[in-house]
Design an enzyme around this catalytic site. Structure first.
Site, PDB file in Angstrom:
ATOM      1  N   ARG A  70       0.807  -1.235   0.000  1.00 18.69           N
ATOM      2  CA  ARG A  70       0.000   0.000   0.000  1.00 18.69           C
ATOM      3  C   ARG A  70       0.832   1.273   0.000  1.00 18.69           C
ATOM      4  NH1 ARG A  70      -2.965  -3.050   3.672  1.00 18.69           N
ATOM      5  NH2 ARG A  70      -4.830  -3.931   2.708  1.00 18.69           N
ATOM      6  N   LYS A 112       4.441  11.756 -11.023  1.00 18.42           N
ATOM      7  CA  LYS A 112       3.552  11.002 -11.910  1.00 18.42           C
ATOM      8  C   LYS A 112       4.214   9.659 -12.189  1.00 18.42           C
ATOM      9  CE  LYS A 112       1.151  14.444 -14.750  1.00 18.42           C
ATOM     10  NZ  LYS A 112       0.976  14.882 -16.153  1.00 18.42           N
ATOM     11  N   GLU A 126      13.350  18.670 -23.980  1.00 20.52           N
ATOM     12  CA  GLU A 126      12.543  19.031 -22.800  1.00 20.52           C
ATOM     13  C   GLU A 126      13.195  20.198 -22.040  1.00 20.52           C
ATOM     14  OE1 GLU A 126       9.590  17.597 -22.326  1.00 20.52           O
ATOM     15  OE2 GLU A 126       9.686  15.553 -23.124  1.00 20.52           O
ATOM     16  N   LYS A 128      10.047  23.152 -13.133  1.00 17.12           N
ATOM     17  CA  LYS A 128       9.074  22.065 -12.962  1.00 17.12           C
ATOM     18  C   LYS A 128       8.614  21.998 -11.510  1.00 17.12           C
ATOM     19  CE  LYS A 128       7.470  17.523 -13.940  1.00 17.12           C
ATOM     20  NZ  LYS A 128       7.528  16.301 -14.746  1.00 17.12           N
ATOM     21  N   GLU A 170      -2.298  18.500 -11.800  1.00 12.80           N
ATOM     22  CA  GLU A 170      -2.623  18.985 -13.145  1.00 12.80           C
ATOM     23  C   GLU A 170      -4.086  19.349 -13.316  1.00 12.80           C
ATOM     24  OE1 GLU A 170      -0.448  17.078 -16.309  1.00 12.80           O
ATOM     25  OE2 GLU A 170      -1.859  17.809 -17.795  1.00 12.80           O
ATOM     26  N   ARG A 172      -0.156  23.051 -14.549  1.00 12.79           N
ATOM     27  CA  ARG A 172       0.805  21.993 -14.893  1.00 12.79           C
ATOM     28  C   ARG A 172       0.700  21.592 -16.366  1.00 12.79           C
ATOM     29  NH1 ARG A 172       2.572  16.692 -11.164  1.00 12.79           N
ATOM     30  NH2 ARG A 172       4.041  15.866 -12.692  1.00 12.79           N
ATOM     31  N   ASN A 188       2.984  20.506 -21.085  1.00 11.22           N
ATOM     32  CA  ASN A 188       2.651  19.736 -22.284  1.00 11.22           C
ATOM     33  C   ASN A 188       2.913  20.509 -23.573  1.00 11.22           C
ATOM     34  OD1 ASN A 188       1.793  17.637 -20.676  1.00 11.22           O
ATOM     35  ND2 ASN A 188      -0.306  18.393 -20.589  1.00 11.22           N
ATOM     36  N   HIS A 222       3.458  18.752 -26.846  1.00 11.25           N
ATOM     37  CA  HIS A 222       3.121  17.342 -26.628  1.00 11.25           C
ATOM     38  C   HIS A 222       1.866  16.880 -27.364  1.00 11.25           C
ATOM     39  CE1 HIS A 222       6.365  17.466 -23.784  1.00 11.25           C
ATOM     40  NE2 HIS A 222       6.186  16.213 -23.431  1.00 11.25           N
ATOM     41  N   HIS A 265       2.794  13.860 -29.426  1.00 14.51           N
ATOM     42  CA  HIS A 265       2.248  12.517 -29.163  1.00 14.51           C
ATOM     43  C   HIS A 265       1.613  11.927 -30.408  1.00 14.51           C
ATOM     44  CE1 HIS A 265       1.957  13.112 -24.514  1.00 14.51           C
ATOM     45  NE2 HIS A 265       3.102  12.576 -24.872  1.00 14.51           N
ATOM     46  N   HIS A 276      10.751  10.113 -28.114  1.00 12.86           N
ATOM     47  CA  HIS A 276       9.813  11.065 -27.514  1.00 12.86           C
ATOM     48  C   HIS A 276      10.304  12.510 -27.634  1.00 12.86           C
ATOM     49  CE1 HIS A 276       6.901  12.831 -24.788  1.00 12.86           C
ATOM     50  NE2 HIS A 276       7.909  13.365 -24.109  1.00 12.86           N
TER      51      HIS A 276
HETATM   52  N1  LIG Z   1       6.418  10.646 -15.065  1.00  9.74           N
HETATM   53  C1  LIG Z   1       6.567  11.725 -15.800  1.00  9.74           C
HETATM   54  O1  LIG Z   1       6.278  12.846 -15.366  1.00  9.74           O
HETATM   55  C2  LIG Z   1       7.141  11.585 -17.177  1.00  9.74           C
HETATM   56  C3  LIG Z   1       7.512  12.725 -17.877  1.00  9.74           C
HETATM   57  C4  LIG Z   1       8.104  12.551 -19.133  1.00  9.74           C
HETATM   58  C5  LIG Z   1       8.288  11.279 -19.641  1.00  9.74           C
HETATM   59  N2  LIG Z   1       7.886  10.193 -18.936  1.00  9.74           N
HETATM   60  C6  LIG Z   1       8.086   8.835 -19.451  1.00  9.74           C
HETATM   61  O2  LIG Z   1       9.486   8.635 -19.601  1.00  9.74           O
HETATM   62  C7  LIG Z   1       9.689   7.629 -20.595  1.00  9.74           C
HETATM   63  C8  LIG Z   1      10.838   8.060 -21.474  1.00  9.74           C
HETATM   64  O3  LIG Z   1      11.980   8.213 -20.681  1.00  9.74           O
HETATM   65  P1  LIG Z   1      13.459   8.143 -21.288  1.00  9.74           P
HETATM   66  O4  LIG Z   1      13.526   8.986 -22.485  1.00  9.74           O
HETATM   67  O5  LIG Z   1      14.366   8.374 -20.168  1.00  9.74           O
HETATM   68  O6  LIG Z   1      13.534   6.640 -21.850  1.00  9.74           O
HETATM   69  P2  LIG Z   1      14.122   5.266 -21.282  1.00  9.74           P
HETATM   70  O7  LIG Z   1      13.941   5.131 -19.844  1.00  9.74           O
HETATM   71  O8  LIG Z   1      13.570   4.196 -22.151  1.00  9.74           O
HETATM   72  O9  LIG Z   1      15.682   5.428 -21.601  1.00  9.74           O
HETATM   73  C9  LIG Z   1      16.101   5.525 -22.954  1.00  9.74           C
HETATM   74  C10 LIG Z   1      17.154   4.466 -23.297  1.00  9.74           C
HETATM   75  O10 LIG Z   1      18.387   4.858 -22.733  1.00  9.74           O
HETATM   76  C11 LIG Z   1      18.948   3.802 -21.966  1.00  9.74           C
HETATM   77  N3  LIG Z   1      19.679   4.453 -20.883  1.00  9.74           N
HETATM   78  C12 LIG Z   1      19.142   5.136 -19.844  1.00  9.74           C
HETATM   79  N4  LIG Z   1      20.091   5.699 -19.117  1.00  9.74           N
HETATM   80  C13 LIG Z   1      21.268   5.363 -19.670  1.00  9.74           C
HETATM   81  C14 LIG Z   1      22.614   5.662 -19.374  1.00  9.74           C
HETATM   82  N5  LIG Z   1      22.945   6.485 -18.365  1.00  9.74           N
HETATM   83  N6  LIG Z   1      23.575   5.130 -20.163  1.00  9.74           N
HETATM   84  C15 LIG Z   1      23.250   4.341 -21.216  1.00  9.74           C
HETATM   85  N7  LIG Z   1      21.996   4.047 -21.556  1.00  9.74           N
HETATM   86  C16 LIG Z   1      21.005   4.546 -20.795  1.00  9.74           C
HETATM   87  C17 LIG Z   1      17.776   2.967 -21.542  1.00  9.74           C
HETATM   88  O11 LIG Z   1      18.153   1.652 -21.277  1.00  9.74           O
HETATM   89  C18 LIG Z   1      16.864   3.073 -22.757  1.00  9.74           C
HETATM   90  O12 LIG Z   1      17.243   2.132 -23.726  1.00  9.74           O
HETATM   91  C19 LIG Z   1       8.379   7.455 -21.311  1.00  9.74           C
HETATM   92  O13 LIG Z   1       7.803   6.239 -20.929  1.00  9.74           O
HETATM   93  C20 LIG Z   1       7.529   8.609 -20.817  1.00  9.74           C
HETATM   94  O14 LIG Z   1       6.160   8.310 -20.797  1.00  9.74           O
HETATM   95  C21 LIG Z   1       7.318  10.333 -17.706  1.00  9.74           C
HETATM   96 ZN   LIG Z   2       7.802  14.997 -22.772  1.00  4.85          ZN
END
Ligand SMILES: NC(=O)c1ccc[n+]([C@@H]2O[C@H](COP(=O)([O-])OP(=O)(O)OC[C@H]3O[C@@H](n4cnc5c(N)ncnc54)[C@H](O)[C@@H]3O)[C@@H](O)[C@H]2O)c1
Ligand SMILES: [Zn+2]
Length: 377
Positions: A130, A152, A194, A235, A245, A249, A253, A256, A260, A274
């Site tokens: 929980r 999030k 970003e 942020k 949001e 917030r 976006n 986005h 998206h 992304h």
């Molecule tokens: N929670 C939120 O507020 C929020 C905001 C924006 C995005 N997101 C989410 O984040 C995700 C995208 O995140 P991302 O772009 O970090 O992608 P990711 O976590 O998939 O990382 C991208 C790639 O880089 C590799 N990698 C990560 N760190 C590394 C490092 N230091 N050295 C070598 N390789 C490394 C990973 O293995 C992966 O293959 C999406 O799912 C998106 O929905 C969430």
């Molecule tokens: Zn984004």
């Protein structure tokens, strides 16, 4: 006598959410003190590290060593790298692994990875027993400036991204900028979109600073910490005012809605990361704002110039493998956003650093704009 060599002091940004407040610690080499920081926050706790296979290969040993140095016992669970790990089967696997490892209420989950791991580990922490405390150790630029902050958490549905989740704030974020040295250049560049977003949303001075300093930021100089800190500060301030949001917030976006739709059109694949989709989306949002007469065309061109300078895409033609027509893109936009009586909510701009929420954008106008942009290819 020469002064002893000392790691640069970290920059600390606080996310002010009352009793759920926490620090974001930013700096080269900060991973080494992760254990000490967790031990100070939750004395006597164990840590369950959640990571992906790629990140674990690079940074698991150093993370375990940092925790062991503070007497913190660890267990580690890894998932395959990539968005497909934000799924129910993977969530179940990680949750069960924590129970098998006898992780208790007083223990801590450590999310070691990019946004995928952060979202999955954060949701795991929200569910197991929980609710467990968790710490974000973001390893991508995107995660350091965006996904690790704000609480999030989510996994994906077959109907769309991030449809199952929870708001669950971490108790600490440790953004060690040295971890980004192993990140592939394309991923780093995508995350940079970003960073630019924060300038475009609300800080024209920061955007101008990025135009002048992006090379040092990419090279891992002091500009990197500064840019991450400015991004996190913005942020954090927005999240503190609108945690769930219900209003402001949504500014985060920017780019986005278009982004998206393009990501979905490209099948959420390596064809378009992304951040790359967000670069295109921001270029489109500024071009659309200019078309509506909200800002001079020269401002939109300045945004495009900077994104292109770092190697981010700004033209639809740069998406390999073709795109669907404007009708299909509108369908994808409608899937992502509610269309109320032919009206869409968009983030538009009156200038660089002057973005605003426009709740009444005519879907027909967006459609006409997309037809125009698709014809330009
Ligand atoms: N929670 C939120 O507020 C929020 C905001 C924006 C995005 N997101 C989410 O984040 C995700 C995208 O995140 P991302 O772009 O970090 O992608 P990711 O976590 O998939 O990382 C991208 C790639 O880089 C590799 N990698 C990560 N760190 C590394 C490092 N230091 N050295 C070598 N390789 C490394 C990973 O293995 C992966 O293959 C999406 O799912 C998106 O929905 C969430
Ligand atoms: Zn984004």
């Amino acid at each position: 006598m020469t002064a002893p060599l000392r790691a640069r002091d970290p920059i600390v940004v606080n996310v002010a959410l009352g009793e759920r407040s926490y620090d974001i610690v930013i700096g080269r080499g900060q991973l080494a003190s992760l254990g000490k920081k967790i031990a100070a926050l939750r004395p006597g706790s164990m840590a369950a590290i959640v990571s992906d296979e790629t990140v674990a290969r690079h940074h698991r040993a150093a993370t375990e060593a940092a925790l062991a140095a503070a007497g913190i016992g660890t267990t580690c669970v890894t998932v395959p790298a990539g968005e497909s790990s934000k799924s129910f089967p993977m969530l179940e696997r990680v949750c069960e692994a924590l129970i098998s490892a006898r992780i208790e209420r007083a223990d801590v989950v450590v999310a070691l990875g990019g946004g995928v791991v952060g979202d999955l580990a954060g949701l795991t922490a929200a569910l197991v027993r929980r609710g467990l405390d968790y710490v974000q150790v973001p390893t991508t630029l995107l995660a350091q400036v965006d996904s690790s902050v704000g609480g999030k958490t989510a996994i994906d549905s077959v109907h769309g991204k991030n449809l199952f989740g929870a708001f669950h704030q971490p108790i600490l974020v440790v953004a060690d900028t040295a971890l980004l040295d192993t990140l592939p250049a394309r991923q780093f560049r995508a995350g940079y979109a970003e960073v630019v977003k924060y300038g475009l949303i609300g800080d024209a001075g920061f955007f101008a600073w990025l135009e002048a300093n992006w090379r040092d930021l990419f090279a891992g100089g002091a500009a990197r910490e500064h840019a991450i800190a400015v991004s996190c500060r913005m942020k954090a301030a927005i999240v503190a005012r609108d945690e769930r949001e219900s209003g402001e917030r949504a500014l985060l976006n920017l780019g986005h809605t278009f982004g998206h739709a393009l990501e979905a059109a490209a099948g959420f694949s390596d064809r378009l990361l992304h951040g790359e989709a967000i670069a295109l989306g921001m270029a489109l949002a500024f071009a659309f704002s200019a078309k509506r007469g909200l800002l001079p065309r020269s401002q939109a061109e300045r945004v495009e110039r900077h994104l292109a300078a770092v190697g981010l895409p700004i033209h639809l033609s740069s998406i390999l493998g073709g795109l669907p027509d404007a009708d299909r893109l509108m369908e994808l936009i409608a899937q992502d956003k509610k269309v109320k009586r032919g009206k869409l909510t968009f983030i538009l701009a009156r200038g660089i650093g002057e973005s605003f929420i426009a709740p009444d954008v005519d879907a027909a106008e967006v459609h006409a704009f997309l037809v125009e942009k698709l014809a330009e290819r």
